[in-house]
Design an enzyme around this catalytic site. Structure first.
Site, PDB file in Angstrom:
ATOM      1  N   TRP A 372      30.493  36.632  26.766  1.00 20.09           N
ATOM      2  CA  TRP A 372      29.722  35.649  27.189  1.00 20.09           C
ATOM      3  C   TRP A 372      29.993  34.352  26.895  1.00 20.09           C
ATOM      4  O   TRP A 372      29.466  33.298  27.435  1.00 20.09           O
ATOM      5  CB  TRP A 372      28.077  35.867  26.522  1.00 20.09           C
ATOM      6  N   GLU A 501      25.174  38.172  15.638  1.00 13.06           N
ATOM      7  CA  GLU A 501      25.582  39.715  15.396  1.00 13.06           C
ATOM      8  C   GLU A 501      25.529  40.280  13.859  1.00 13.06           C
ATOM      9  O   GLU A 501      25.847  41.338  13.836  1.00 13.06           O
ATOM     10  CB  GLU A 501      27.096  39.583  15.699  1.00 13.06           C
TER      11      GLU A 501
END
Length: 999
Positions: A372, A501
């Site tokens: 991304w 994350e």
């Protein structure tokens, strides 16, 4: 937040180059990364032509081709349905940059003989890696070497080396050996997930070799083990010397060499120019590879190194004319921002079938995968500097749309789901909690399309390609989410991971839901646009993907009912449904050597805490800034920033941008400092594995979107520039709608100049301005007093006694103890918050409706009391101060949580002197939260940093400062240190004193 100390610089500061003034083996592998060259297809690490002869483990020979990969099976000890079955890895291809020098049997090596002079320079204006040195062999032969290397930016398949040797103190034979080495150094297996899994067997298998001695031509053909791609590596040479020479070809294992033995006399200079070409069957029919290679090498030889260098310079002149950022006053950061822009250009695929990896073409970290990062970091950089490159990056996503459809089907969903990490469009992430679960990549791609189209006006791309991607990924979202009865029918998205994350598999990640909502609105708008302006294309697209008339309505319904988690108690957006219920990470007792956390703690340990790897909700506040008030941004940033480790290199730049927006320039500069020299100063201590391309793009965003305050409002550019205290000035350029705009900022003015184009309208600090071709427009940004905002009680008047009597009457009725000490605590709070303080320790557990009734009761009593107020109740000097401000045309606002403020101003007969009065009912948090002051500045339409706030309490002063206003304290001496100006009485407040706060 983890501790941070900026490492000392290794390379001297230069405006247009990166220089190494002496050879240091300790920094070798790091230097191989930062001195890398590339052209978006070929990438070459900064290895020496003669090879590395130092300690083992201090070098990685690297040559890469963007998008060229092998694919190995992923072995799962415990597999499950839908796990990716194969992992793609960008390959290290044959090393063709080898040139060895030998003098009477003594090989030139930096670790033998004696180096009398050494300099290596990466020239960012010319795109040349230049090494100059003087070396003495163990036998005393001294030579001067002048070595130039380029990877041709205008020729996808071409690189070149010009190797010049001068004999300084001897005559005799020199031996030059040019090689292609197909024996690839394979990365080892490691526990660091950022480096990849490594390979147990060679991925490139030698097929054949060949040479043409008279043409000085060598070639080598390989085939990938699993994907079966063919690779043809070819080199040709041009030797320039004054006498004859001997020449031979030899093959040892996978090392194919051509050798020249050249006699020289003292002072003689000889040169060998080597042209290098790579071609693969991914781009061409396999049978044509050799002829394609010969054509490129022939073109290079006919042009010569000098002409290729001139082409390189012309290409870069155009690039810098549209991209350069100038910083006056900080040479280190000037070097950093140019280095980053240069490396981004070298790393980005420009052919529509490749992209840009997390490490670019400088190392094997993350196995060459695309993430991304492209859409959120690199595409914004290219959209506003080289928009044609952004289109090519988006075309890559379109080219892989079918694989995204296949992945959605595997995940039992409709539409398309783009991979978290990939090379050819297939999902490669074997750890789904931080891979496939990051489905926000669909919305990230849609956002990038929207921004690109609005910035460029390229509706053709939207119609022919972009809309199809947006519609298919919108189908995915509507199918994935659900209207949840437990959330009053709100549209919820479950079991996803946001950008952070360190928090995985959650319900209603705020970033994801906000971005999806934005995408669904845009998908609906796009469908309407196509139906109205491009009906034939729309009908064709509907037939192609089976789009029904109902689906756009489904998108808008899901968008309107999207659930966005919000914590009323804290007044912030929750990162997800459960994040705020977790225990906060113990940063104080986490040793510095335990960062990054992912290398020292099991994921479950991290997941059960409030700790962030990188910006998540803060990222949403940047991308979707118009959906958050400034107060929201301050409040949320102040909560999430201390919880963020920045273990991801993608994080500091986003924090820099938001810090600048909320008025924390010192914080913005600090985060920018660690972003812009992330690789030059090896801040994350892993640059040896390759550069951080997203952080590089982020450093540009930090200047343009952060300090420059640039946003895209619809299709219009908006700027709100500020100057960091450490700089004298800065300048950057942006392209929008095919027009090139130059922005110069110093401590007094911003100057806008339209360099290319006829006319453009932009917003400057919210005001519309029009620019015409090559006519600079200079606007002052000097801070000056533009508005004064007052607290009511204790500054304008003193209704505190009326409040006290009203609360006291209520407390007596409830048989609760209430005194003036507790009453002091009520200052600056909303009526309901005051009631909660009143009820503390009472043992009364009242339902909300009863509390509301009690608040109303207190208010009625208070209103009776204040009916007795007159202009005589104005505090000393206030009426004359308000009158003076009116005469000087300085607007006045009121920031009071008193819901009867309007009534009091009427009783005091000064209501007409106020241009903006806060509405306490629309305030989420009372002071010291800055929201109420920001509400008033917004009502006035004046930037907070041009306003003064006048308060009589510590909490009030804290609110003023948090909002970014200049602060004035009245009365209590406790404010003497915290307020910028303190006066003992309102009678000493003078307009001149307030004006001087800006001097």
């Amino acid at each position: 937040m983890k501790p941070y100390v900026h490492p000392a610089a290794v390379y001297p500061y230069r405006e247009w180059s990166l220089d190494e003034e002496n050879y240091n083996e300790e920094n070798n592998q790091r230097s191989e990364s930062v001195f890398a060259l590339g052209n978006g297809y070929i990438g070459m690490r900064g290895n020496f032509e003669e090879g590395y002869h130092g300690h083992s483990g201090s070098s990685v020979t690297g040559n890469y081709l963007n998008g060229f990969f092998d694919s190995e099976p992923i072995v799962y000890p415990e597999g499950a349905y839908g796990y990716p079955s194969r992992n793609q890895a960008m390959l290290n291809v044959p090393d063709a940059k080898i040139i060895e020098l030998s003098i009477e049997g003594h090989a030139f090596q930096l670790n033998s003989g004696k180096v009398h002079r050494y300099e290596r320079q990466l020239d960012m204006r010319n795109g040349i890696l230049h090494r100059q040195l003087e070396w003495e062999s163990p036998a005393g032969h001294r030579v001067e070497l002048n070595i130039r290397r380029m990877v041709a930016l205008q020729h996808k398949h071409l690189a070149a080396i010009d190797y010049e040797v001068t004999a300084l103190n001897f005559e005799g034979p020199l031996t030059l050996t040019s090689s292609i080495d197909g024996e690839i150094q394979r990365p080892g297996v490691t526990d660091d997930p950022r480096l990849g899994s490594g390979s147990k067997e060679p991925s490139l298998l030698l097929v054949d070799t060949g040479h043409e001695l008279e043409q000085n031509f060598l070639w080598m053909k390989h085939r990938t083990r699993h994907t079966r791609f063919a690779l043809l590596t070819g080199v040709s040479h041009s030797l320039n010397c004054s006498s004859g020479y001997e020449r031979a070809v030899q093959l040892e294992g996978q090392r194919l060499s051509m050798q020249w033995i050249v006699p020289v006399v003292m002072g003689e200079r000889i040169s060998l120019t080597k042209y290098i070409s790579y071609h693969t069957s991914k781009d061409y029919i396999e049978d044509e590879l050799l002829s394609k290679c010969l054509a490129v090498l022939s073109l290079a030889e006919n042009s010569g190194f000098k002409a290729l260098g001139q082409e390189q310079r012309a290409f870069l002149d155009h690039f810098w004319a549209h991209t350069d950022v100038e910083i006056q006053g900080d040479l280190a950061l000037q070097q950093g921002i140019r280095f980053n822009a240069f490396q981004l250009l070298q790393s980005v695929g420009r052919d529509g079938v490749t992209n840009i990896g997390a490490k670019g073409l400088t190392g094997e970290g993350y196995e060459g995968h695309y993430f991304w990062d492209t859409e959120m970091y690199m595409i914004p950089f290219f959209t506003f500097t080289q928009p044609e490159i952004s289109r090519k990056l988006l075309e890559f996503r379109y080219a892989t749309l079918d694989k995204a459809r296949e992945r959605a089907a595997v995940m039992s969903q409709k539409g398309a789901l783009y991979p978290w990490r990939t090379i050819d469009g297939a999902e490669n992430s074997s750890y789904f909690p931080a891979g496939t679960a990051q489905m926000h990549i669909n919305a990230d791609i849609a956002y990038a399309i929207k921004q690109y189209v609005r910035a460029t006006g390229d509706d053709e791309f939207l119609v022919l390609k972009g809309a199809e991607m947006i519609f298919e990924t919108s189908r995915f979202w509507v199918d994935l989410g659900h209207f949840n009865p437990a959330r009053e029918g709100a549209f919820c998205i479950d079991a996803v991971t946001g950008p952070d994350e360190y928090t995985a598999i959650v319900n209603n990640n705020a970033y994801t839901n906000l971005m999806v909502r934005d995408q669904l609105y845009y998908a609906y708008e796009t469908a309407k646009l196509l139906g109205k302006q491009y009906p034939e294309h729309f009908e064709r697209l509907k037939r192609k993907i089976g789009l029904t008339e109902k689906e756009p309505g489904d998108w808008i319904l899901a968008a309107e009912k999207m659930y966005i988690p919000f914590d009323e108690g804290l007044g912030i957006y929750a990162q997800d449904d459960t994040f705020l219920t977790k225990k906060k990470w113990d940063f104080e007792h986490t040793p510095e050597d335990k960062y990054p956390l992912l290398l020292h703690y099991h994921p479950l340990v991290i997941y059960r805490h409030q700790v962030l790897k990188q910006a998540d909700l803060v990222m949403a506040m940047f991308l979707l800034g118009d959906q958050f008030s400034l107060a929201d941004k301050i409040r949320n940033y102040n909560y999430y920033e201390p919880l963020t480790t920045h273990d991801s290199s993608l994080s500091p730049c986003i924090h820099s941008i938001i810090s600048a927006e909320i008025g924390d320039l010192a914080g913005a500069y600090s985060y920018f400092d660690r972003t812009v020299r992330m690789d030059l100063d090896d801040i994350n201590r892993n640059v040896k594995d390759g550069l951080h391309t997203a952080a590089m793009a982020g450093s540009w965003l930090s200047i343009v979107n952060g300090f420059g305050g640039m946003r895209l409002c619809g299709g219009m550019l908006s700027f709100n520039p500020v100057l960091p205290a450490q700089w004298d000035s800065y300048r950057f350029k942006v392209t929008s709608g095919g027009q090139l705009l130059d922005i110069y900022v110093d401590d007094k003015v911003v100057v806008y100049t339209l360099l290319v184009g006829d006319m453009i309208e932009i917003l400057h600090k919210g005001n519309l301005v029009q620019l015409t071709a090559k006519k600079p427009l200079s606007l002052s940004i000097t801070k000056q007093l533009e508005a004064v905002i007052f607290e009511l009680d204790g500054v304008i008047t003193d209704s505190g006694e009326h409040h006290y009597l009203a609360w006291k009457a209520l407390a007596d009725e409830l048989a609760i103890s209430f005194d003036r000490v507790k009453h002091v605590r009520l200052k600056g709070h909303s009526r309901m918050e005051c009631l909660e303080i009143l009820l503390e320790g009472s043992g009364l557990n009242l339902p909300q409706p009863v509390k509301g009734m009690l608040c109303n009761k207190k208010n009625e009593k208070y209103k009776q009391l204040i009916q007795q107020m007159t202009p005589d109740d104005l505090l000393p000097g206030i009426h004359s101060l308000l009158t003076s401000l009116k005469e000087k045309r300085i607007p006045v606002g009121l920031a009071s949580t008193n819901e009867n403020a309007m009534l009091i101003l009427e009783r005091l007969k000064i209501g007409r002197l106020f241009q903006a009065i806060a509405d306490p009912k629309n305030i989420r948090r009372g002071k010291p939260d800055p929201e109420i002051y920001l509400q008033v500045t917004e009502m006035l339409g004046i930037s907070p940093d041009c306003c003064v706030g006048v308060e009589d309490t510590e909490e009030g002063i804290a609110a003023v400062k948090a909002a970014g206003l200049r602060s004035v304290g009245v009365g209590d001496m406790s404010m003497r240190d915290s307020a910028e100006l303190w006066v003992p009485s309102t009678s000493e407040l003078q307009v001149e004193n307030l004006v001087q706060l800006f001097q």
